[in-house]
Design an enzyme around this catalytic site. Sequence first.
Site, PDB file in Angstrom:
ATOM      1  N   GLU A 121       7.324  10.945  -3.121  1.00 47.03           N
ATOM      2  CA  GLU A 121       6.261  10.896  -4.133  1.00 47.03           C
ATOM      3  C   GLU A 121       5.371  12.137  -4.170  1.00 47.03           C
ATOM      4  O   GLU A 121       4.142  12.037  -4.055  1.00 47.03           O
ATOM      5  CB  GLU A 121       5.418   9.624  -3.930  1.00 47.03           C
ATOM      6  CG  GLU A 121       6.274   8.374  -3.998  1.00 47.03           C
ATOM      7  CD  GLU A 121       5.499   7.066  -4.055  1.00 47.03           C
ATOM      8  OE1 GLU A 121       4.377   7.023  -3.535  1.00 47.03           O
ATOM      9  OE2 GLU A 121       6.040   6.096  -4.629  1.00 47.03           O
ATOM     10  N   GLU A 148      12.548   3.182  -6.043  1.00 43.64           N
ATOM     11  CA  GLU A 148      11.561   2.300  -5.413  1.00 43.64           C
ATOM     12  C   GLU A 148      11.008   1.445  -6.533  1.00 43.64           C
ATOM     13  O   GLU A 148      10.695   1.962  -7.612  1.00 43.64           O
ATOM     14  CB  GLU A 148      10.365   3.073  -4.845  1.00 43.64           C
ATOM     15  CG  GLU A 148      10.551   3.748  -3.530  1.00 43.64           C
ATOM     16  CD  GLU A 148       9.201   4.243  -2.953  1.00 43.64           C
ATOM     17  OE1 GLU A 148       8.132   3.656  -3.255  1.00 43.64           O
ATOM     18  OE2 GLU A 148       9.231   5.222  -2.209  1.00 43.64           O
TER      19      GLU A 148
HETATM   20  C1  LIG Z   1      -0.515  11.625  -2.417  1.00 42.02           C
HETATM   21  O1  LIG Z   1      -1.088  11.406  -1.129  1.00 42.02           O
HETATM   22  C2  LIG Z   1      -2.473  11.133  -1.101  1.00 42.02           C
HETATM   23  C3  LIG Z   1      -2.788  10.818   0.319  1.00 42.02           C
HETATM   24  O2  LIG Z   1      -2.455  11.895   1.122  1.00 42.02           O
HETATM   25  C4  LIG Z   1      -2.879  10.015  -2.047  1.00 42.02           C
HETATM   26  O3  LIG Z   1      -4.279   9.987  -2.134  1.00 42.02           O
HETATM   27  C5  LIG Z   1      -2.276  10.246  -3.407  1.00 42.02           C
HETATM   28  O4  LIG Z   1      -2.541   9.158  -4.268  1.00 42.02           O
HETATM   29  C6  LIG Z   1      -0.795  10.384  -3.218  1.00 42.02           C
HETATM   30  N1  LIG Z   1      -0.073  10.346  -4.457  1.00 42.02           N
HETATM   31  C7  LIG Z   1       1.065   9.713  -4.595  1.00 42.02           C
HETATM   32  C8  LIG Z   1       1.106   8.293  -4.923  1.00 42.02           C
HETATM   33  O5  LIG Z   1       2.105  10.261  -4.473  1.00 42.02           O
END
Ligand SMILES: *[C@@H]1O[C@H](CO)[C@@H](O)[C@H](O)[C@H]1NC(C)=O
Length: 466
Positions: free
Chosen positions: A278, A398
Amino acid sequence: MFLKSLASLAAVAVAVSAQAPNWGQCGGIGWSGATTCAGGWVCTYSNPYYSQCLAPSSTSTKSTTTTTSTTSKSTTTTTTTKSTSTTTTTSTTSKSTTTSSTSTSTPPASTGFVGVSGQKFTLNGATYTVAGTNAYWLAQYSNADIDQAFSDIAAAGLTTVRTWGFNEVTSIPNYGAYYQSWSNGVPTINTGSTGLGKFDYVVSSAKAHGIRLVVTLTNNWSDYGGMDVYVSQLNPGGTHDTFYTNTKIIAAYKSYINTWVSRYKNEPTIMAWELANEPRCSGSSGSASSACVTTGATINQWASTISAYIKSLDSNHLVALGDEGWFQEANPPTYPYAPGVGIDFNLNLKITTLDYGTFHSYPESWGQTANESAWGVQWIIDHAASQKSANKPVVLEEFGVTNNQATIYQSWLNTVVSSGLTGEQIWQAGSNFPDGTTYNDGYAVYPGSAVYTLIEQYAATLKSRG
Ligand SMILES: *[C@@H]1O[C@H](CO)[C@@H](O)[C@H](O)[C@H]1NC(C)=O
Ligand SMILES: *[C@@H]1O[C@H](CO)[C@@H](O)[C@H](O)[C@H]1NC(C)=O
């Protein structure tokens, strides 16, 4: 029941011209393809939804079946089927020209690398179906638990498991596996029994159960360290998105990748390397540089560079991004279609060194709680359309809701099947171990539950769809 078995016996007798390939599916509920195996191989019962062509000498302990019956698994059927297939085995073995020497205890499915042809995955000349799950936690459990997890997954007829190939630590944990420890900006890769040595076991167990792995090499999130550890160690004070641009960080990540990819480069159990779980612009700090937020270009550039690097080391394995599949639409109907997180799904799908596209579906986390089922259906349809324009496989790798799982998953999985989307992997199939169940984050489903059975059924349906 008895008549049905006789009928399938007759079908076996005439169906010699359409035989399933080695390792191919040859039976199971909903299966309408070939029910006998080429080259003297034996159609072997795996579960009600799946029978597979295995080499003769590897089938001695399992009952075999050639039935495609959609009826129940009664004792009568089983007994009749057994004697039927004994006959089949004997007769097909006698015309065998290619009785394989690869059988014995060699894992069935782990010969040949999973490839891509148009919008399908391929394996040994046949379509390979990605119907699977996520089990990020595998390496954190005992070897016996790992075996149990793969055994459950294989019994459900699932083919593919996505798991974590990262755990960045700044102090050595006293349990579980970690792969890279950091001290004062210096990474040390753990190749020992609590590191890559442990992952070797995950691979060997997957192989023994005929399961393929998608291995993700870092995390957007700070769970298991991820990108934020690279940033804090090598670019202290930098925003999360400097992971994608800082030259020291890129060099360190490439070095980490090099260790993994070189170790498993010739291992067919691994289906794909994945660049990140992600990836997004913003991190724990919530801040990102504006260039990363407003366009998809930063992560697109990074994904091109890193995927090309992996291909330069390893031409055997597929490479994917591991993103959530965000679109960058000018008039977005909902948040996941809007610019902002730094992912442009259609742009990334054009990267030639990425073999397939990935997306996730979490309507509860994305402001769509009131409309989960319909929103997810549309999300799948829209990604299937991108798949067709790019002519590359796309996987819903997912998905999860915490309410009305059976109803919502059924509507989504029906859409996966009907839209032509290449594959799906639920988040996440769990297991019951002797010392407790796998971690339940609210999405885990366990063997024997209605949702687990649904996942089994759709794995069979996708295999027969092809
Ligand atoms: C990416 O990671 C951060 C935490 O390190 C989070 O706050 C953010 O929403 C994340 N995004 C996604 C869902 O990939
Ligand atoms: C639910 O989502 C679908 C698909 O995106 C959309 O067409 C519909 O308008 C949405 N309904 C509501 C009530 O938001």
